[in-house]
Scaffold this motif. Structure first.
Motif: not given
Length: 239
Positions: A42-51
């Motif tokens: 799930q984390l891999s699918k969000v943008d870098t800033a949100l990660q």
């Protein structure tokens, strides 16, 4: 709390003002409790800033691959789903696990807010069903009269009572007489349908739409030496 992939995607879109699935997001918001944990996928699918923001908030927590394993690290140990209803999943469309209004008043806590809340729920109702196995015991009997005077509305009202007929200290006829002294517009009857006859807890059913569960008798509303908790459920057709 965890969300399955499709619900997490919908929730994150909603947070960005992009989600147009109003029904799903309303169901998610009914249940959602933060913080929300992510799996590695799930984390891999969000943008870098949100990660970066998520990883920063987690501190030393190690993100897991498996959603069910990750759910064990959450406060409520559940995963929101729109297809599964077996534990640890909670189906946002219909599940035995609900999100309801509840209040607990510990010893010596003022009960005025509870009374005002309950009075507001009773304000426009036409029919009430009250289940208390110990209704005809002296202390419960007296507390129920106080409750009626404070909480019931003044218009025509049908009130059905369900109670155990063994070990009673008062009669139902006495109860009817006392209630009619308070208000002659109230129609007082026994519940012949035995709606809650097998129940241990106490219940109040308002217009067959709102259910109030009392974990102890109504007499605890008036006894500051005892705790008092109530739960309010909106009854859907599936209930």
């Amino acid at each position: 709390m965890m969300l399955e992939d499709n619900l997490l995607e919908c929730y994150l879109k909603f947070k960005n003002g992009e989600c147009d699935d109003v029904d799903t997001i309303n169901r998610i918001l009914h249940y959602i409790k933060t913080p929300i944990l992510f799996t590695k996928s799930q984390l891999s699918k969000v943008d870098t800033a949100l990660q970066k923001s998520i990883l920063s908030s987690l501190g030393n927590y190690r993100i897991k691959d498996n959603i069910e394993e990750a759910a064990k690290d959450t406060v409520f140990k559940v995963i929101l789903s729109d297809t599964k209803d077996y534990f640890p999943y909670v189906n946002i469309k219909n599940d035995i696990i609900e999100n309801n209004f509840t209040a607990t008043f510990k010893q010596n806590m003022n009960r005025n807010k509870a009374k005002l809340h309950l009075k507001s729920l009773f304000e426009s109702c036409n029919e009430i069903l009250i289940r208390d196995p110990y209704l005809l015991y002296n202390n419960v009997f007296d507390s129920m009269l106080n409750f009626a005077q404070e909480i019931f509305n003044d218009k025509e009202l049908k009130v059905y009572f369900s109670f155990n007929k063994r070990n009673k200290q008062k009669s139902f006829r006495e109860l009817k007489e006392e209630f009619n002294k308070i208000n002659q517009n109230w129609e007082i009857k026994e519940d012949k349908n035995n709606t809650y006859s097998a129940s241990h807890d106490r219940y109040i059913l308002i217009d067959r739409k709102i259910e109030i569960i009392l974990t102890s008798g109504i007499e605890h509303l008036y006894d500051l030496e005892k705790d008092f908790t109530y739960i309010i459920r909106l009854l859907l057709k599936s209930n």
